[in-house]
Structure formats: C-alpha cells, structure tokens
Write an enzyme that holds these catalytic residues in place. Sequence first.
Site, mmCIF file in Angstrom:
data_model
loop_
_atom_site.group_PDB
_atom_site.id
_atom_site.type_symbol
_atom_site.label_atom_id
_atom_site.label_comp_id
_atom_site.label_asym_id
_atom_site.label_seq_id
_atom_site.Cartn_x
_atom_site.Cartn_y
_atom_site.Cartn_z
ATOM 1 N N TRP A 62 104.494 46.489 38.371
ATOM 2 C CA TRP A 62 103.141 45.962 38.156
ATOM 3 C C TRP A 62 102.903 44.708 39.006
ATOM 4 O O TRP A 62 101.818 44.518 39.540
ATOM 5 C CB TRP A 62 102.921 45.667 36.671
ATOM 6 C CG TRP A 62 102.488 46.877 35.906
ATOM 7 C CD1 TRP A 62 102.725 48.179 36.226
ATOM 8 C CD2 TRP A 62 101.731 46.903 34.694
ATOM 9 N NE1 TRP A 62 102.167 49.013 35.294
ATOM 10 C CE2 TRP A 62 101.557 48.257 34.337
ATOM 11 C CE3 TRP A 62 101.201 45.915 33.877
ATOM 12 C CZ2 TRP A 62 100.857 48.647 33.196
ATOM 13 C CZ3 TRP A 62 100.509 46.298 32.726
ATOM 14 C CH2 TRP A 62 100.342 47.649 32.392
ATOM 15 N N ASP A 80 110.139 37.479 32.470
ATOM 16 C CA ASP A 80 110.964 38.481 31.797
ATOM 17 C C ASP A 80 112.265 37.825 31.355
ATOM 18 O O ASP A 80 112.733 36.859 31.970
ATOM 19 C CB ASP A 80 111.277 39.664 32.728
ATOM 20 C CG ASP A 80 111.605 40.937 31.951
ATOM 21 O OD1 ASP A 80 110.854 41.907 32.052
ATOM 22 O OD2 ASP A 80 112.616 40.945 31.207
ATOM 23 N N ASP A 121 103.402 45.415 30.174
ATOM 24 C CA ASP A 121 103.933 46.774 30.077
ATOM 25 C C ASP A 121 105.281 46.731 29.362
ATOM 26 O O ASP A 121 106.150 47.562 29.582
ATOM 27 C CB ASP A 121 104.086 47.359 31.495
ATOM 28 C CG ASP A 121 104.265 48.875 31.498
ATOM 29 O OD1 ASP A 121 103.713 49.538 30.600
ATOM 30 O OD2 ASP A 121 104.954 49.391 32.394
ATOM 31 N N LYS A 161 100.419 47.618 26.830
ATOM 32 C CA LYS A 161 100.917 48.931 26.406
ATOM 33 C C LYS A 161 101.148 48.932 24.905
ATOM 34 O O LYS A 161 101.725 47.994 24.350
ATOM 35 C CB LYS A 161 102.238 49.252 27.115
ATOM 36 C CG LYS A 161 102.866 50.558 26.616
ATOM 37 C CD LYS A 161 103.873 51.129 27.571
ATOM 38 C CE LYS A 161 105.139 50.330 27.649
ATOM 39 N NZ LYS A 161 106.060 50.887 28.658
#
Length: 205
Positions: A62, A80, A121, A161
């Site tokens: 992404w 992350d 996501d 998501k």
Amino acid sequence: MKRTRTSKAWMQEHVNDPYVQLARKEGWRSRAAFKLMEIDDKDKLLKRGEVVVDLGATPGGWSQVAVKRVGDGGLVLALDLLEMQPIHGVHFIQGDFREDAVLAQLEEKLGERRVGLVMSDMAPNMSGVPLVDQARVMHLAELGLEFSRAHLQPDGAFLVKVFQGTDYEAFLRSMRETFRTVAVRKPDASRDRSAELYLLGRVLR
C-alpha cells in the site's frame, strides 16, 4: 514442521493467484497493492501532495502505491511492529502506534501538516479459530479508527480492512458516528471466498 493439507492448499492457491503473479511481474510487494489501486481509482483518495499514514504497512504494497500517487509534494508515513524494507520516499517508523514514543516520532515527521488519509490493511496472525480471528481483526480496525479521530484533518478519509461477522455492525455504527459518509468496498483483488471488506469513511463529523 509438516505442512497441513489446508496450508498446502492455501500455498497452491497463493502461488497460482493471478494478482500474486502480476505483483511479482510489476514489482509490487504484495497483491494488496491492487486492492488499493482499485479503490483509489474509484474514490480518488490519493491526491497529489496528500499526507498519508499507512498503519500496519509491512511488507509495503500500500505504501508503494501511495508514494507513487501523492507525488513529490506528498508525504507517506508507514508504521508497523515488523521491519519493512525501505521504499524510496516513504518514511517508516517501526513500533506500536499506540505508544507515546512512536506517536512522538510520527508527529515530528508531520510537523505542521495534517493527515489527509489514514489507511489500514492490518491483519493479526490468524489462529484459524474464526471467532478469535474476527475479534482480533475488529480490534485492529477500532485502533485505526481511534488514531484517525486524533490525527485526520476535518475533510480527511479513513480506509480500513474489516471482516464480516461478529462486531462488524457495531464497528460500522462507530464509523457512521465518526464520518459524514461511509462506503463499503470489495475490490476484485479480494478473494471471493474471503470475508474481508474495506470501509471508507470521509469527512469527520
């Protein structure tokens, strides 16, 4: 460890997946890149010069799409818990975005700029127990929503998501309470049998 029949079947499906093959051919880090491209082609989220935060960014599919589409005047910040191989033009922060130290790094990178798009996501490590996995996915979605409330500019957007199932309706209500419009997206690159959907909230209330 011996592979189970299910994991072998998944691997076979993954290797033969046309989007996986196309991602390799075109240099995208994951098939998920095609999901974002399809949503963005429809909804025009990644504007030139936009500030984008990619939550749970690894391996970076992404972020790759985002940095190409926002251009040199844009800013893409990827976060992350896991390491991510560098992507030219993407600022990566490793850590938990709920922690003050990680948020401080993010705010330093942002400076005076407000976030135009938060995208997530994120998915947990799947246990194979549907109720457990559903709860974990929805928890991550809720964390992303909290982050968006705190950091989005008033006319910003949040793309996340989710999985259909337990807690989905409750989360959809929370999205509708937060944003003026909420749309449901199921890109072609999502596997048909997958319960995953993407919710797109626009303009904070």
